[in-house]
Structure formats: structure tokens, C-alpha cells
Write a protein that holds these residues in place. Sequence first.
Motif, short mmCIF file in Angstrom:
data_model
loop_
_atom_site.label_atom_id
_atom_site.label_comp_id
_atom_site.label_asym_id
_atom_site.label_seq_id
_atom_site.Cartn_x
_atom_site.Cartn_y
_atom_site.Cartn_z
N UNK A 10 30.65 -18.68 -58.72
CA UNK A 10 30.24 -17.90 -59.90
C UNK A 10 30.63 -18.58 -61.22
N UNK A 11 30.89 -19.89 -61.19
CA UNK A 11 31.22 -20.60 -62.44
C UNK A 11 30.00 -20.51 -63.38
N UNK B 111 32.94 -27.30 -54.35
CA UNK B 111 33.03 -26.12 -53.48
C UNK B 111 34.47 -25.88 -53.07
N UNK B 112 34.70 -24.69 -52.53
CA UNK B 112 35.97 -24.41 -51.87
C UNK B 112 35.67 -23.49 -50.69
N UNK B 113 36.71 -22.87 -50.13
CA UNK B 113 36.49 -22.11 -48.89
C UNK B 113 35.55 -20.93 -49.11
N UNK B 114 35.36 -20.50 -50.35
CA UNK B 114 34.49 -19.34 -50.60
C UNK B 114 33.04 -19.72 -50.90
N UNK B 115 32.75 -21.00 -51.12
CA UNK B 115 31.37 -21.40 -51.39
C UNK B 115 31.31 -22.50 -52.42
N UNK B 116 30.07 -22.86 -52.83
CA UNK B 116 29.93 -23.98 -53.74
C UNK B 116 29.08 -23.66 -54.96
N UNK B 117 29.10 -24.59 -55.92
CA UNK B 117 28.32 -24.45 -57.15
C UNK B 117 27.64 -25.78 -57.46
N UNK C 234 35.47 -30.64 -65.98
CA UNK C 234 36.67 -30.48 -65.16
C UNK C 234 37.62 -29.41 -65.69
N UNK C 235 37.90 -29.46 -66.99
CA UNK C 235 38.89 -28.52 -67.53
C UNK C 235 38.39 -27.09 -67.42
N UNK C 236 37.11 -26.88 -67.77
CA UNK C 236 36.56 -25.51 -67.72
C UNK C 236 36.54 -25.00 -66.28
#
Length: 437
Positions: free
Chosen positions: A292-293, A263-269, A277-279
Motif C-alpha cells: 500500500x505504499x 516486497x516483503x512477507x505481506x506482498x509487493x509493490x 528508498x527513504x520514503x
Amino acid sequence: MAILAPDSTTTIPFSSNGHQDTLLELNPFLIAQRQLAEAVEILELDDATHEMLRWPMREFKFVFPVKMDDGSTRVFHGYRVQYNDARGPAKGGLRFHVQETLDTVRALAAWMTWKTAVVDIPLGGGKGGVTCNPKELSRSELERLSRGYIRRVADFIGPHNDVPAPDVYTNPQIMAWMLDEYEAISRQHLPGVITGKPIALGGSQGRADATARGGILTLREAARTLGMELQGATTAIQGYGNAGAFGHKLGAELLGLKVVAASDSRGGIYNPHGLDHDALGQWKQRTGSVVHFPGAEAVSNEELLELDVTVLMPAALESVITGHNAARVQAKIIAELANGPTTPEADHILHDKGAYVIPDFLCNAGGVTVSYFEQVQNAYNLYWTAAEVHKLLEAKMVTAYHSVREMAERMTVHNRLAAYLVSVDRVAAVMKLRGWV
Ligand code: NAD
């Protein structure tokens, strides 16, 4: 018993059973003072030693103007706290964040003091920052902000008294501008004034991923202690910046972890089959976020913490695992790459339910350890290979992990308290040698 809330005359309840009120849960400095008090009591330190360790030795709070691209001037609030320099120059990062307050900086500076002590490097603790939203600033505004900050603190920092570094929303480029401003003021080359620099400007090999690498090494040692196999172990990472994204990369490469959520400040997946990791890195680079990954479903930052995973890596901000959600955290090991992610109340809950916490100032000490190596290389003007840095880092992290583990076993306390016992004892001993207390 009551303790005084910093920056105010409010007293708040203080109990030893870990049940604190909301003010304590929200103020990281009160949390840091509360954690210290537990260690002081066990170590039976005298009142003067406790009082010296409970407060920053020096702190600077200032405003400074920055010319914006549209010709207007904005005034920013900046901070630099030198918490304790008994063991060596104050050392600690700079954070550019909207929620930056003096108390956040004080807490982070206190934790830096314990961090440099737990890995036994000859440095003290400091921290700094600016209350701002760097995402709203252009590159040239960010440069002027960075230079303006250094003009305010230049008299107080230096390779032998206080050495900043990157933290949340600051990076090697910002360190480069700051170094340049400091050297322009000082009229000499002094690369050791700041660490986390680009390699071309005196940075160290291995500094970029050092925080995560150190954390992964402590995780490896923890798994050995617990007799657990981490190959394929499901992992969730909150915060996909320097610490979190490298935690993903090195966790997969060195331990075979299967990262299923980020996740980051905008949300998680979340993807139960694992995230590449690379993608994911390329996706974040292109879109600015992990959300949205492709192939992953959305989870909130709160849900991510409670996922059924083996390893949880909080790698964002403070006080995310609290008395409200700790009982629902399912991870067996919590590797705290972030500073201060777990409140004291949550600590007790996690300990009672058998979760194994690798506490922040141990788990994320790899960053400051390689920053220290960077200073040593700057002082000698002689630079090491990545392999040399990794070897020295591993020795420091493994020794620190086992000193904390042994303390936890000997004193039958949880790992965070054990880490405090190791560190506070070391800082107190040096203050005594100096004749301060
Ligand atoms: P960073 O700026 O590189 O990354 C921070 C990440 O956290 C970003 O992806 C951001 O989107 C995310 N984030 C911000 N707010 C969030 C929120 N509310 N919920 C979820 N994610 C959020 O910062 P960093 O250097 O990786 O620092 C992360 C943590 O690690 C901090 O606690 C920092 O103090 C700690 N730390 C960093 C270092 C270092 O060397 N960089 C060293 C020791 C500890």
C-alpha cells in the motif's frame, strides 16, 4: 544414482541434467548436497572427502522452555549446526522463523562453509535457529527466548569454536541479549562470541549494511564483466529486510539503480517510475510493510520475480526461483542477496537463457566478511572507522568475485558451480593438510 534424503530413509532420484523432483526442490539441504556433488565430481575428490563435506561435522537439536507474558510456558525447538570447521571456527547466523527445520539449518550451514571459503577468511561454516514466529512474541518474550537459546548452546559456542550472528528475523538487539547471557554464564567479557552486535557493545562500523554493500560491489563487477551500464537500470527486490532494504539504498547510491519493485512477507509493490528508498523505509517503519505504499501498484511476490527488469535481487528466503518459474524470469542479472533462492533446475534454465547469476554465497558474503572484521576488532579491543571497514570489504569482495569469474571462464561452467569449485577446493585442501582425509 540415488541419494539419501537427510533425516529419512527415502531415496530420491538424482540426475546430472538438473531435472529434479519436488522433494529436492523443497529441501534446501538436498539442494546443497546436490550442488556439492557436481563440484566434487569435477574436482575429482575422493569418497572420504566428499562424505566429510556432504554432512555437518556436528549438530545440536534441542527443546527449551520460555515463560510467556501470560504466565504460561511454551517449549521451542532450537538448532545449531557446525557444518565444517577445518578452516576456522564455525560461523553463521541465527534465524527465528516458523519454517525453520534442521534441514534448513544444515543447508544454510553448508552454504556458510562455502561462503567463508570463497572470500578466503579463516572461518568455517555454521548456522542456527529457532522454530518460532517472532512477530507473535512481545519484546520481553523475545528476550527470554534469546537467552534460553544461549543457555542451551553456551557449551558449544565461543570465539574460538563457533560464532553466531543475525539472520532472518534476528537483529543487533537480539545479539546484545545473547552476548549478555553468554558472558553471564562465562563470567567474563567475550564480545567475539557473537557478531552483528550494536556498535556500543563491540559491534563493527559497516556491519549493518555489509551484506547489501558486498552484493552491490559484486553487481558492479558483474556489470563491468558484461560491459553493461547500470545507471538507471530497473531493479526488483524480493524481501525488504536488512539485505533487501540496504540493497535498495546502496544500489541507488553507489550504482544509480532504479528500484521499481519491492516486497516483503505481506506482498509487493511496483512503480515503473522508481521507488524512493527513504520514503519507502519510513512507510515500512510506520505500517510494518511495503504494501500500500502511495503511488505504487500491488504485485505478488511471484509476479515480482518475473517483472521486466534488468536486475533482480532475491533477498528473502530459499527456493523462490524454481523449475516452474525460471523460464519466465526476465532479469539480465540476478544478484542473490538471499541464501539459496534458486534451485538447481532453475540454475540450468537461467544459464541456458543467458541470465547472469551472482550466486548467493558470493553475492551475500559481505555480511560474514564484516562479521569477521568485527571479531578481529573484538580480539584487539581496537575499533576501525567505517571508511576502513568499507575499504577492506571492497578488497575482499572484488577478489572473491574475480576468482569465481575466472574459474567460470576457465572451466566453462555457470557462476554457482564456479563458486563451488573455488570454495570446495579450498576446504578440501585444508582437510588434507590436517590429515583428515
Ligand atoms: P530480515 O529478517 O532482515 O528480512 C527478511 C525480509 O524478507 C523481511 O522484509 C520479510 O518480510 C521478508 N520476507 C519473509 N518472507 C517472505 C516471503 N515469503 N516473500 C517475500 N518476502 C519475505 O532478514 P535478512 O537478514 O535481510 O535476510 C534475508 C536473506 O538474506 C536471507 O536469505 C538471509 O539468509 C540472507 N542473508 C542475510 C545476511 C545478514 O547479514 N543479515 C547475510 C547473508 C545472507
